[in-house]
Write a protein that holds these residues in place. Structure first.
Motif, PDB file in Angstrom:
ATOM      1  N   LEU A  87      46.711   7.899  45.851  1.00  0.00           N
ATOM      2  CA  LEU A  87      46.328   6.468  46.468  1.00  0.00           C
ATOM      3  C   LEU A  87      45.075   5.719  45.876  1.00  0.00           C
ATOM      4  CD1 LEU A  87      46.701   7.676  50.159  1.00  0.00           C
ATOM      5  CD2 LEU A  87      48.348   6.605  48.576  1.00  0.00           C
ATOM      6  N   TYR A  88      44.413   6.600  44.985  1.00  0.00           N
ATOM      7  CA  TYR A  88      43.247   5.864  44.345  1.00  0.00           C
ATOM      8  C   TYR A  88      43.154   5.955  42.984  1.00  0.00           C
ATOM      9  CZ  TYR A  88      41.846   5.987  49.165  1.00  0.00           C
ATOM     10  OH  TYR A  88      42.019   5.824  50.774  1.00  0.00           O
ATOM     11  N   PRO A  89      43.796   5.222  42.158  1.00  0.00           N
ATOM     12  CA  PRO A  89      43.891   5.417  40.595  1.00  0.00           C
ATOM     13  C   PRO A  89      42.420   5.255  40.177  1.00  0.00           C
ATOM     14  CG  PRO A  89      44.970   3.350  41.536  1.00  0.00           C
ATOM     15  CD  PRO A  89      44.608   4.109  42.637  1.00  0.00           C
ATOM     16  N   LYS A  90      42.084   5.830  39.315  1.00  0.00           N
ATOM     17  CA  LYS A  90      40.807   5.606  38.492  1.00  0.00           C
ATOM     18  C   LYS A  90      40.873   4.768  37.156  1.00  0.00           C
ATOM     19  CE  LYS A  90      39.526   9.992  40.460  1.00  0.00           C
ATOM     20  NZ  LYS A  90      39.404  11.359  40.244  1.00  0.00           N
ATOM     21  N   GLU A  91      39.851   4.182  36.805  1.00  0.00           N
ATOM     22  CA  GLU A  91      39.491   3.789  35.800  1.00  0.00           C
ATOM     23  C   GLU A  91      38.696   4.393  34.565  1.00  0.00           C
ATOM     24  OE1 GLU A  91      38.751  -0.573  33.736  1.00  0.00           O
ATOM     25  OE2 GLU A  91      38.101  -0.459  35.829  1.00  0.00           O
ATOM     26  N   TYR A  92      39.011   4.986  33.348  1.00  0.00           N
ATOM     27  CA  TYR A  92      38.157   5.750  32.356  1.00  0.00           C
ATOM     28  C   TYR A  92      37.783   4.818  31.188  1.00  0.00           C
ATOM     29  CZ  TYR A  92      39.761   9.728  34.994  1.00  0.00           C
ATOM     30  OH  TYR A  92      40.018  10.364  36.109  1.00  0.00           O
ATOM     31  N   PHE A  93      37.157   4.982  30.458  1.00  0.00           N
ATOM     32  CA  PHE A  93      36.717   3.877  29.373  1.00  0.00           C
ATOM     33  C   PHE A  93      36.497   5.054  28.141  1.00  0.00           C
ATOM     34  CE2 PHE A  93      35.244   2.252  33.017  1.00  0.00           C
ATOM     35  CZ  PHE A  93      35.680   0.753  33.015  1.00  0.00           C
ATOM     36  N   VAL A  94      37.096   4.195  27.009  1.00  0.00           N
ATOM     37  CA  VAL A  94      36.773   4.793  25.609  1.00  0.00           C
ATOM     38  C   VAL A  94      36.022   3.758  24.794  1.00  0.00           C
ATOM     39  CG1 VAL A  94      38.268   5.384  23.497  1.00  0.00           C
ATOM     40  CG2 VAL A  94      39.089   6.073  25.716  1.00  0.00           C
ATOM     41  N   SER A  95      35.026   4.252  24.070  1.00  0.00           N
ATOM     42  CA  SER A  95      34.185   3.442  23.337  1.00  0.00           C
ATOM     43  C   SER A  95      33.732   4.060  22.082  1.00  0.00           C
ATOM     44  CB  SER A  95      33.149   2.862  24.181  1.00  0.00           C
ATOM     45  OG  SER A  95      32.191   2.286  23.434  1.00  0.00           O
ATOM     46  N   GLU A  96      33.314   3.312  21.216  1.00  0.00           N
ATOM     47  CA  GLU A  96      33.032   3.807  19.859  1.00  0.00           C
ATOM     48  C   GLU A  96      31.320   4.264  20.067  1.00  0.00           C
ATOM     49  OE1 GLU A  96      32.658   0.681  16.870  1.00  0.00           O
ATOM     50  OE2 GLU A  96      34.640   0.653  16.676  1.00  0.00           O
ATOM     51  N   GLN A  97      30.628   4.144  21.126  1.00  0.00           N
ATOM     52  CA  GLN A  97      29.522   4.656  21.509  1.00  0.00           C
ATOM     53  C   GLN A  97      29.690   6.054  22.291  1.00  0.00           C
ATOM     54  OE1 GLN A  97      30.186   1.212  21.767  1.00  0.00           O
ATOM     55  NE2 GLN A  97      28.919   0.732  20.022  1.00  0.00           N
ATOM     56  N   GLY A  98      30.828   6.244  22.876  1.00  0.00           N
ATOM     57  CA  GLY A  98      31.185   7.156  23.363  1.00  0.00           C
ATOM     58  C   GLY A  98      31.168   8.616  22.815  1.00  0.00           C
ATOM     59  N   VAL A  99      31.339   9.799  23.541  1.00  0.00           N
ATOM     60  CA  VAL A  99      31.132  11.242  23.062  1.00  0.00           C
ATOM     61  C   VAL A  99      32.511  11.781  23.572  1.00  0.00           C
ATOM     62  CG1 VAL A  99      29.944  13.129  22.747  1.00  0.00           C
ATOM     63  CG2 VAL A  99      28.505  11.187  22.816  1.00  0.00           C
ATOM     64  N   ASP A 100      33.116  12.490  22.841  1.00  0.00           N
ATOM     65  CA  ASP A 100      34.291  13.407  23.407  1.00  0.00           C
ATOM     66  C   ASP A 100      33.757  14.759  23.905  1.00  0.00           C
ATOM     67  OD1 ASP A 100      36.010  11.338  22.725  1.00  0.00           O
ATOM     68  OD2 ASP A 100      36.301  12.270  20.879  1.00  0.00           O
ATOM     69  N   ARG A 110      42.761   9.804  21.317  1.00  0.00           N
ATOM     70  CA  ARG A 110      43.411  11.256  20.986  1.00  0.00           C
ATOM     71  C   ARG A 110      42.972  12.276  21.772  1.00  0.00           C
ATOM     72  NH1 ARG A 110      43.668  12.275  14.924  1.00  0.00           N
ATOM     73  NH2 ARG A 110      41.450  11.971  15.445  1.00  0.00           N
ATOM     74  N   TRP A 111      41.491  12.351  21.841  1.00  0.00           N
ATOM     75  CA  TRP A 111      40.868  13.388  22.661  1.00  0.00           C
ATOM     76  C   TRP A 111      41.117  13.327  24.156  1.00  0.00           C
ATOM     77  CZ3 TRP A 111      37.240  13.908  26.593  1.00  0.00           C
ATOM     78  CH2 TRP A 111      36.682  15.478  26.712  1.00  0.00           C
ATOM     79  N   VAL A 112      41.077  12.261  24.548  1.00  0.00           N
ATOM     80  CA  VAL A 112      41.442  11.867  25.968  1.00  0.00           C
ATOM     81  C   VAL A 112      42.808  12.174  26.159  1.00  0.00           C
ATOM     82  CG1 VAL A 112      41.624  10.122  27.895  1.00  0.00           C
ATOM     83  CG2 VAL A 112      39.804   9.920  26.389  1.00  0.00           C
ATOM     84  N   LEU A 113      43.798  11.933  25.744  1.00  0.00           N
ATOM     85  CA  LEU A 113      45.003  12.317  25.845  1.00  0.00           C
ATOM     86  C   LEU A 113      45.200  13.789  25.805  1.00  0.00           C
ATOM     87  CD1 LEU A 113      46.898   9.110  24.247  1.00  0.00           C
ATOM     88  CD2 LEU A 113      46.306   9.450  26.532  1.00  0.00           C
ATOM     89  N   GLY A 114      44.559  14.333  24.872  1.00  0.00           N
ATOM     90  CA  GLY A 114      44.719  15.897  24.785  1.00  0.00           C
ATOM     91  C   GLY A 114      44.105  16.653  25.968  1.00  0.00           C
ATOM     92  N   GLN A 115      43.299  16.039  26.785  1.00  0.00           N
ATOM     93  CA  GLN A 115      42.534  16.718  28.023  1.00  0.00           C
ATOM     94  C   GLN A 115      43.428  16.498  28.942  1.00  0.00           C
ATOM     95  OE1 GLN A 115      39.825  18.546  27.433  1.00  0.00           O
ATOM     96  NE2 GLN A 115      40.191  17.902  25.250  1.00  0.00           N
TER      97      GLN A 115
END
Length: 67
Positions: free
Chosen positions: A20-33, A49-54
């Motif tokens: 009932l509570y979808p979440k919002e995630y972020f991907v950025s060039e300044q991020g870290v996998d 690619r890393w996010v989808l693999g997790q």
């Protein structure tokens, strides 16, 4: 019988992965996998690619790509 069905639905909704509570995630060039990061705006991941693999995205979740 209707009460049992209602209790079952309520319990299952709590056991499910926040349907009932979808979440919002972020991907950025300044991020870290890193699995220790939560993918929030303050702690974005780096590569889609890393996010989808997790397998962290659930039904209804949003993944926003930023600079």
């Amino acid at each position: 019988m209707k009460k049992i069905a209602l209790v079952f639905v309520v319990v299952m909704s709590f056991l499910a992965r926040d349907p009932l509570y979808p979440k919002e995630y972020f991907v950025s060039e300044q991020g870290v996998d890193d699995a220790g990061r939560d993918g929030s705006l303050e702690q974005p991941w780096r590569q889609l690619r890393w996010v989808l693999g997790q397998e962290v995205l659930g039904s209804g979740d949003t993944l926003t790509a930023g600079p």
